[in-house]
Each structure stands twice: as structure tokens, then as C-alpha cells.
Design a protein around this motif. Structure first.
Motif, PDB file in Angstrom:
ATOM      1  N   GLY A 129      31.017  44.412  38.996  1.00 47.53           N
ATOM      2  CA  GLY A 129      31.868  44.669  40.130  1.00 47.53           C
ATOM      3  C   GLY A 129      31.521  46.176  40.792  1.00 47.53           C
ATOM      4  O   GLY A 129      30.833  46.907  40.222  1.00 47.53           O
TER       5      GLY A 129
ATOM      6  N   ASP B 213      41.361  44.180  41.653  1.00 45.27           N
ATOM      7  CA  ASP B 213      40.078  43.273  41.547  1.00 45.27           C
ATOM      8  C   ASP B 213      39.371  43.585  40.213  1.00 45.27           C
ATOM      9  O   ASP B 213      38.825  42.727  39.750  1.00 45.27           O
ATOM     10  CB  ASP B 213      39.096  43.594  42.473  1.00 45.27           C
TER      11      ASP B 213
ATOM     12  N   ARG C 252      38.617  40.801  37.035  1.00 43.16           N
ATOM     13  CA  ARG C 252      37.287  40.793  36.310  1.00 43.16           C
ATOM     14  C   ARG C 252      37.397  41.050  34.794  1.00 43.16           C
ATOM     15  O   ARG C 252      36.447  40.081  34.046  1.00 43.16           O
ATOM     16  CB  ARG C 252      36.527  41.662  36.893  1.00 43.16           C
TER      17      ARG C 252
ATOM     18  N   LEU D  43      35.818  33.767  40.387  1.00 43.99           N
ATOM     19  CA  LEU D  43      34.967  34.815  39.704  1.00 43.99           C
ATOM     20  C   LEU D  43      34.151  34.117  38.523  1.00 43.99           C
ATOM     21  O   LEU D  43      33.226  34.489  37.932  1.00 43.99           O
ATOM     22  CB  LEU D  43      35.744  35.927  38.979  1.00 43.99           C
TER      23      LEU D  43
END
Length: 209
Positions: free
Chosen positions: A36, A44, A48, A133
Motif C-alpha cells: 500500500g 485504507d 489492508r 483487496l
């Protein structure tokens, strides 16, 4: 499943909580990982992070879910860790900002976890992972590495003081860093440990001068 347990906190030197800096050879290891960019305080990053735990617990709890993994040993899930650097376009920025970061966050897997087992874990855990993801998660093979590390206790923003001690130790021991990136291993549960008491292992790759 064998009766033998993996006691990584006691047996694996890379997770030592000794306060003095040290030089170690970290053996080849395998991880579930996802990459990332940007500020780790933004949503975000947490999204993840949350892709990795369902995979790790799917393997950890396999024996309770009718999945007989060869050579399985009981263990506690390994801690989250991050490999941190700067995005190329920001390397010459006069002041580094958190949004300049690039990272790979990972959770180590026991040695009995093969590529095939990792692939099966991805299938079994898919419904628990953010669909946007899922395709970004990968099973990562890292080679043996010579490193120096130090335990940092306190806030992430105070890490420069610990890094300064580590840099001095590396220099006096006759080594230099072999890359600018560094690894952080998060040994404390952020939900339960106040910021001033959080323990983070700071690790850098090194080589002889």
C-alpha cells in the motif's frame, strides 16, 4: 497435528524484547502480505491490515474446521509487521510526510505453511476479506537476511530517537545499512496498550563496511 507447539516468543530471536540493539541473521521466512501507499492513519491502511488476519486465523484454527494440514503445530498467530519506505516521487521532498510512505504489511506464517496451504487458506477465507483487496494479497517468500534491530517503547512519532541509537550501534559494530527501508514489528495490541507503553521492534538490513 503433532503435540509440539511453536513457541516463537521464546524460540525465535527476531522477536526478542531486549532493549539493547543487536545484530541477527533472520532465516528465510514466509508471510501473507499486502502492499500500500500513504498515511497509515487513514482508513485504507486499516482495511489492508484486516485482509491478513482472516488468512492467518484460518490456518491457526484449521483443526477446528475440518482442515487437516500436514505437520500442523499449535501456535499463537505471529505479530503484524510493516516494511516501510518512501514512494519514488517523494524521495527528494524537503520534508517527509506520512502520505509519502510506501509499505508492505505482513503476518509471518509457520514453516509448515506451503504454497499449496496458503492458496487453500485464501480460498477458505475469501468471504472474510474485502473483495476490492482480495487479489492484492500474496504469499511472500523472504530470503535469509542480516539485520540490526532495537526495541522501541512508545509512540511511533518518537521512533527517530530509537533509530538514532540503532544507527550509532551499527556504525560502532562495523556495519552500514544496506537499504533505506526498514521493518517495524508490532509487539503490542493497540486496542489494549496505551501509546506510551507500546512495544515495536525496529529492524534494518545491514552489511559490513
Amino acid at each position: 497435528m503433532t503435540d509440539e507447539k511453536i513457541e516463537w516468543r521464546k524460540e525465535e530471536a527476531g522477536f526478542s524484547l531486549r532493549k539493547k540493539p543487536q545484530i541477527l541473521t533472520i532465516p528465510a521466512q514466509n508471510y501473507f502480505s499486502i502492499k500500500g501507499n500513504g498515511d497509515p492513519n487513514l482508513p485504507d491502511f486499516q482495511k489492508r491490515v484486516q485482509t491478513l488476519y482472516p488468512l492467518s486465523y484460518t490456518i491457526r484454527m484449521s483443526q477446528k474446521n475440518d482442515w487437516n494440514i500436514p505437520n500442523f503445530k499449535l501456535y499463537t498467530v505471529y505479530p503484524l509487521q510493516g516494511y516501510w519506505g518512501i514512494q519514488p516521487q517523494y524521495l527528494d521532498a524537503p520534508v517527509m510526510q506520512k502520505e509519502h510512505f510506501t509499505y508492505t504489511i505482513s503476518i509471518k506464517q509457520p514453516d509448515f505453511v506451503t504454497d499449496a496451504i496458503a492458496a487453500e487458506a485464501l480460498v477458505r477465507a475469501k468471504s472474510k476479506i474485502d473483495a476490492d483487496l482480495f487479489d492484492q494479497v500474496f504469499f511472500d517468500h523472504q530470503p535469509e537476511q542480516l539485520v540490526a534491530q532495537i526495541l522501541h517503547v512508545g509512540a511511533f512519532d518518537d521512533e527517530p530517537e530509537s533509530f538514532a541509537k540503532l544507527e550509532q550501534f551499527i556504525d560502532e559494530a562495523g556495519y552500514v545499512r544496506s537499504e533505506k527501508e526498514h521493518t517495524e514489528i508490532y509487539m503490542s495490541d493497540f486496542r489494549r496498550v496505551e501509546e506510551a507503553q507500546r512495544k515495536t521492534i525496529l529492524r534494518v538490513a545491514i552489511q559490513k563496511k
